[in-house]
Every structure is written in structure tokens, then in C-alpha cells.
Design a protein around this motif. Sequence first.
Motif, PDB file in Angstrom:
ATOM      1  N   VAL A  96       0.867  -0.959  -0.171  1.00 44.81           N
ATOM      2  CA  VAL A  96       0.044  -0.113   0.201  1.00 44.81           C
ATOM      3  C   VAL A  96       0.705   1.210  -0.067  1.00 44.81           C
ATOM      4  N   LYS A  97       2.065   1.121   0.820  1.00 45.33           N
ATOM      5  CA  LYS A  97       2.964   2.272   0.678  1.00 45.33           C
ATOM      6  C   LYS A  97       3.220   2.781  -0.651  1.00 45.33           C
ATOM      7  N   ALA A  98       3.749   1.828  -1.287  1.00 45.80           N
ATOM      8  CA  ALA A  98       4.531   1.462  -2.259  1.00 45.80           C
ATOM      9  C   ALA A  98       2.930   2.790  -3.792  1.00 45.80           C
ATOM     10  N   ALA A  99       2.121   2.087  -3.864  1.00 42.58           N
ATOM     11  CA  ALA A  99       0.766   1.874  -4.873  1.00 42.58           C
ATOM     12  C   ALA A  99       1.354   4.069  -4.100  1.00 42.58           C
ATOM     13  N   LYS A 100       0.798   3.679  -2.161  1.00 43.46           N
ATOM     14  CA  LYS A 100       0.836   5.330  -2.575  1.00 43.46           C
ATOM     15  C   LYS A 100       1.494   6.519  -3.066  1.00 43.46           C
ATOM     16  N   LYS A 101       2.734   6.532  -2.680  1.00 41.91           N
ATOM     17  CA  LYS A 101       3.889   7.005  -2.783  1.00 41.91           C
ATOM     18  C   LYS A 101       3.887   7.030  -4.883  1.00 41.91           C
ATOM     19  N   LEU A 102       3.859   5.873  -5.144  1.00 43.36           N
ATOM     20  CA  LEU A 102       4.387   6.088  -7.115  1.00 43.36           C
ATOM     21  C   LEU A 102       2.536   7.001  -7.233  1.00 43.36           C
ATOM     22  N   GLN A 103       1.578   7.015  -7.015  1.00 42.88           N
ATOM     23  CA  GLN A 103       0.197   7.631  -7.087  1.00 42.88           C
ATOM     24  C   GLN A 103       0.447   8.657  -7.130  1.00 42.88           C
ATOM     25  N   GLU A 104       0.804   8.860  -5.691  1.00 44.03           N
ATOM     26  CA  GLU A 104       1.909  10.341  -5.569  1.00 44.03           C
ATOM     27  C   GLU A 104       2.102  11.295  -6.407  1.00 44.03           C
ATOM     28  N   GLN A 105       3.069  10.748  -6.165  1.00 48.97           N
ATOM     29  CA  GLN A 105       4.767  11.079  -7.073  1.00 48.97           C
ATOM     30  C   GLN A 105       4.799  11.873  -8.665  1.00 48.97           C
ATOM     31  N   SER A 106       3.833  10.262  -8.963  1.00 50.97           N
ATOM     32  CA  SER A 106       3.422  10.782 -10.209  1.00 50.97           C
ATOM     33  C   SER A 106       2.401  11.350 -11.244  1.00 50.97           C
TER      34      SER A 106
ATOM     35  N   ILE B  82      14.560 -13.089   2.905  1.00 52.10           N
ATOM     36  CA  ILE B  82      14.434 -13.666   2.046  1.00 52.10           C
ATOM     37  C   ILE B  82      13.653 -12.157   1.499  1.00 52.10           C
ATOM     38  N   GLY B  83      13.563 -11.601   2.380  1.00 49.98           N
ATOM     39  CA  GLY B  83      12.928  -9.715   1.576  1.00 49.98           C
ATOM     40  C   GLY B  83      11.732  -9.894   0.752  1.00 49.98           C
ATOM     41  N   GLY B  84      10.661 -10.721   2.031  1.00 52.28           N
ATOM     42  CA  GLY B  84       9.696 -10.708   1.047  1.00 52.28           C
ATOM     43  C   GLY B  84       8.494  -8.961   1.299  1.00 52.28           C
ATOM     44  N   GLY B  85       8.491  -8.788   1.987  1.00 52.56           N
ATOM     45  CA  GLY B  85       8.252  -6.894   1.610  1.00 52.56           C
ATOM     46  C   GLY B  85       8.803  -6.200   1.129  1.00 52.56           C
ATOM     47  N   SER B  86       9.715  -5.841   0.901  1.00 50.97           N
ATOM     48  CA  SER B  86      10.734  -5.633  -0.222  1.00 50.97           C
ATOM     49  C   SER B  86      10.933  -5.610  -1.811  1.00 50.97           C
ATOM     50  N   SER B  87      10.317  -6.748  -2.028  1.00 54.04           N
ATOM     51  CA  SER B  87      10.162  -7.106  -2.597  1.00 54.04           C
ATOM     52  C   SER B  87       8.871  -6.911  -3.578  1.00 54.04           C
ATOM     53  N   ASN B  88       7.877  -7.661  -2.630  1.00 52.05           N
ATOM     54  CA  ASN B  88       5.904  -7.323  -2.509  1.00 52.05           C
ATOM     55  C   ASN B  88       6.217  -6.236  -2.838  1.00 52.05           C
ATOM     56  N   ALA B  89       6.920  -4.569  -2.336  1.00 48.72           N
ATOM     57  CA  ALA B  89       6.978  -3.097  -2.495  1.00 48.72           C
ATOM     58  C   ALA B  89       7.155  -2.900  -4.640  1.00 48.72           C
TER      59      ALA B  89
ATOM     60  N   ARG C 160      14.187   5.481 -11.975  1.00 54.08           N
ATOM     61  CA  ARG C 160      13.129   6.734 -11.079  1.00 54.08           C
ATOM     62  C   ARG C 160      12.223   5.285  -9.834  1.00 54.08           C
ATOM     63  N   LEU C 161      12.088   4.567 -10.335  1.00 49.84           N
ATOM     64  CA  LEU C 161      11.361   2.978  -9.818  1.00 49.84           C
ATOM     65  C   LEU C 161      12.080   2.757  -8.297  1.00 49.84           C
ATOM     66  N   ALA C 162      14.240   2.746  -8.811  1.00 44.93           N
ATOM     67  CA  ALA C 162      14.558   2.192  -7.356  1.00 44.93           C
ATOM     68  C   ALA C 162      14.716   3.238  -6.901  1.00 44.93           C
ATOM     69  N   ALA C 163      14.931   4.300  -7.056  1.00 44.12           N
ATOM     70  CA  ALA C 163      15.237   5.742  -6.077  1.00 44.12           C
ATOM     71  C   ALA C 163      13.939   5.883  -5.815  1.00 44.12           C
ATOM     72  N   LEU C 164      12.542   5.669  -5.937  1.00 39.37           N
ATOM     73  CA  LEU C 164      10.949   5.886  -4.799  1.00 39.37           C
ATOM     74  C   LEU C 164      11.390   4.718  -3.719  1.00 39.37           C
ATOM     75  N   GLY C 165      11.666   3.718  -4.837  1.00 40.28           N
ATOM     76  CA  GLY C 165      11.994   1.881  -3.751  1.00 40.28           C
ATOM     77  C   GLY C 165      12.568   2.122  -2.814  1.00 40.28           C
ATOM     78  N   LEU C 166      13.441   3.504  -2.681  1.00 38.65           N
ATOM     79  CA  LEU C 166      14.858   2.759  -1.845  1.00 38.65           C
ATOM     80  C   LEU C 166      14.408   4.116  -0.162  1.00 38.65           C
ATOM     81  N   THR C 167      12.902   4.639  -1.145  1.00 35.83           N
ATOM     82  CA  THR C 167      12.483   5.605  -0.094  1.00 35.83           C
ATOM     83  C   THR C 167      11.471   4.274   1.540  1.00 35.83           C
ATOM     84  N   LEU C 168      11.679   3.518   0.543  1.00 38.97           N
ATOM     85  CA  LEU C 168      10.458   2.376   1.437  1.00 38.97           C
ATOM     86  C   LEU C 168      11.153   1.221   1.379  1.00 38.97           C
ATOM     87  N   GLY C 169      12.506   1.270   1.798  1.00 40.04           N
ATOM     88  CA  GLY C 169      13.881   0.185   2.526  1.00 40.04           C
ATOM     89  C   GLY C 169      14.732  -0.126   1.372  1.00 40.04           C
TER      90      GLY C 169
END
Length: 283
Positions: free
Chosen positions: A71-81, A101-108, A127-136
Motif C-alpha cells: 500500500v505504501k509503494a502504491a500510494k507513493k507512486l500515485q502521489e509522485q506521478s 528473504i526480502g518478502g516485504g521489499s519484493s512486494n513493494a 526512477r522506480l529504484a530511487a522511489l523504492g529506496l525510500t521504502l526499504g
Amino acid sequence: MSLEKLTLPSPAKLNLMLHILGRREDGYHELQTLFQFLDYGDEITFALRDDAEIRLHTEFDGVPHDSNLIVKAAKKLQEQSGCTQGIDIWIDKILPMGGGIGGGSSNAATTLLGLNHLWQLGWDEDRLAALGLTLGADVPVFVRGHAAFAEGVGEKLTPEYPEEPWYLVLVPQVSVSTAEIFSDPLLTRDTPPIKVRPVPKGNSRNDCLPVVARRYPEVRNALNLLGKFTEAKLTGTGSCVFGGFPSKAEADKVSALLTETLTGFVAKGSNVSMLHRKLQGLL
Ligand SMILES: C[C@](O)(CO)[C@H](O)COP(=O)(O)OP(=O)(O)OC[C@H]1O[C@@H](n2ccc(N)nc2=O)[C@H](O)[C@@H]1O
Ligand SMILES: Nc1ncnc2c1ncn2[C@@H]1O[C@H](COP(=O)(O)OP(=O)(O)OP(=O)(O)O)[C@@H](O)[C@H]1O
């Protein structure tokens, strides 16, 4: 082609080695680690909505809706795009939480790539990786989808091509807090950096292992049992323990012996994540 609905894999990762070089002023640790994916993971389904709401329909034990990395990943992408579309999401969760084994990061990461596709945003991987880094710290490697040597806090990635054995992964029934392990006073934080690439064979140590094994008898037990058959290693900050085998048959044989008392699974190591293999097939 525009799609309404999409189901994508969300694979696990292993840390084939993990060295801790030092601690930064913000408390995060400088590390060097080698990431490889497993052909094993969750499956996430996304369906476009008529309104702008983001809704995850699958309940998670102990993770409130808005704290879920999906949900955090979806909201950030929606906001920033500036996207005005919403999304319905379902997940078939098989990866253990807090298992290293990185389940949460992989889901994001799967969410970022899936929504980039469905919402037709046209964001590139940087751009997606930079946004991803703010999540984990581990999200960027899942966004890139290639086995990699990672430096910094895990975000400076160089593709690598380690062997792709079959792994037996044991899942001790404890959840290890990454923050707790990184704040342990006994953690080794002064391993000299590796300066050559590819990472020379024999560098398979995980600096977190002594601290995790000391705190968690279940992890110690899994390491001892698997260690009777092959080199037994810890992934990330645990709790999962893994060992490589030259064939599925050999991994299955040891699995049959150990999973009488322990939970575990057998999966193939892969240098291109199954998420990226599926996305390539869609393009
Ligand atoms: C150790 C690894 O599992 C290796 O794959 C990861 O780098 C951890 O990644 P992660 O679980 O996504 O970690 P994050 O959610 O970013 O951080 C969790 C906590 O671990 C500590 N942490 C994490 C990564 C890092 N390089 N140094 C740290 O000190 C921090 O206390 C942080 O609050
Ligand atoms: N979609 C999600 N899947 C799993 N955990 C999530 C998710 N969203 C939030 N979390 C929270 O994140 C915590 C860590 O989960 P995760 O499965 O990523 O651990 P991990 O495998 O140890 O990861 P890492 O190897 O990156 O440290 C969970 O205990 C849970 O509270």
C-alpha cells in the motif's frame, strides 16, 4: 496494449554473503552483499479501479492496511506521478515475514513495476529504484531484477553472475528484527571492503550470523542441522538459513530428512528475477 488486470510474481532473495564495513552517522550500516533471487515467492494481482482509491483486499497478520509495503509503494507512486487512477490488490503470500528473504521489499518492488505498467506511467527503472529506496534498503535490487553486488546501505548495485544452484531454505519459526540485529553491540562492523569484482569465491561469510545465532536457538539449530550436509548460511539478518546443491534431487533428498522437524522449501537460484522474466514476456 492496455490492461485492466495483472498478476505478477514477487520472488524472494538470498544474501550469498554479507559484510558490514562500518556505521554511518544516521545509524545505517555500510555493507557489501551479494544478492541472488529464488524462483519462489508470492503472487500479487492488481486490478484497475474507477476511482482513485488504493485497496489491498488480503489481510496480513500484524500489519495494518496502511503500513503494508504494498500500500505504501502504491500510494507513493500515485502521489509522485500525479496519477488519478486507483487500484485493487490481492496477494497470495507464501514468503515468511522477517525471514531475511526480502518478502516485504519484493512486494513493494512488484507493486511499483506492476502499477507503472497498468497505470501506463512510463517511469524508467532508475526512477522506480530511487522511489523504492525510500521504502526499504532492499527494494532497488528487486526493481532492477538482476543478481547484484550491493554497496552503500544496499543501494549501489553492480550486476553479478553467480552460479545458480538449487537451494534448500530452512525457515526457523522465529521472526528476527533487522533493527535489533543492527543495534547489537557485539556486531562486527569493521570488515575490510572487497575491492575486486566479481566477488572472489570463498567470500561467503555473513557478519550478522554470530549475533543472530547467539540470540536465536532456533536459527542455531537450523544451521547445525543443515551444516551436516552442505555449507549452511544465513540470509540477511535471518531467520532463514540456506545451502546450495548441484541438483534439485539432492536438495529434495536433504529436505526430506530435515523438514520432518523443520519448515523449509527447495527452490532454484536465479540471476534474473521471475518478475522480470514475466514482465519481459508481456512487452
Ligand atoms: C540486511 C539486509 O537484509 C540485506 O539484504 C537489508 O539491507 C535490510 O533491508 P530492509 O529489511 O529493507 O531494511 P530497512 O527496512 O531499510 O531497515 C531496517 C533497519 O535495519 C537497520 N539497517 C538496515 C540496513 C542497513 N544497511 N543498515 C542498517 O542499520 C536500520 O536500523 C533500519 O531501521
Ligand atoms: N507486504 C509485506 N510483506 C511482508 N512484510 C511486510 C509487508 N508490509 C510490511 N511488512 C512488515 O515488514 C516486516 C519485514 O518483512 P520482510 O518480509 O520484508 O522481512 P525480511 O524478509 O526479514 O526482509 P529483509 O531481508 O529485507 O530484512 C514484517 O515483519 C512486516 O511487519
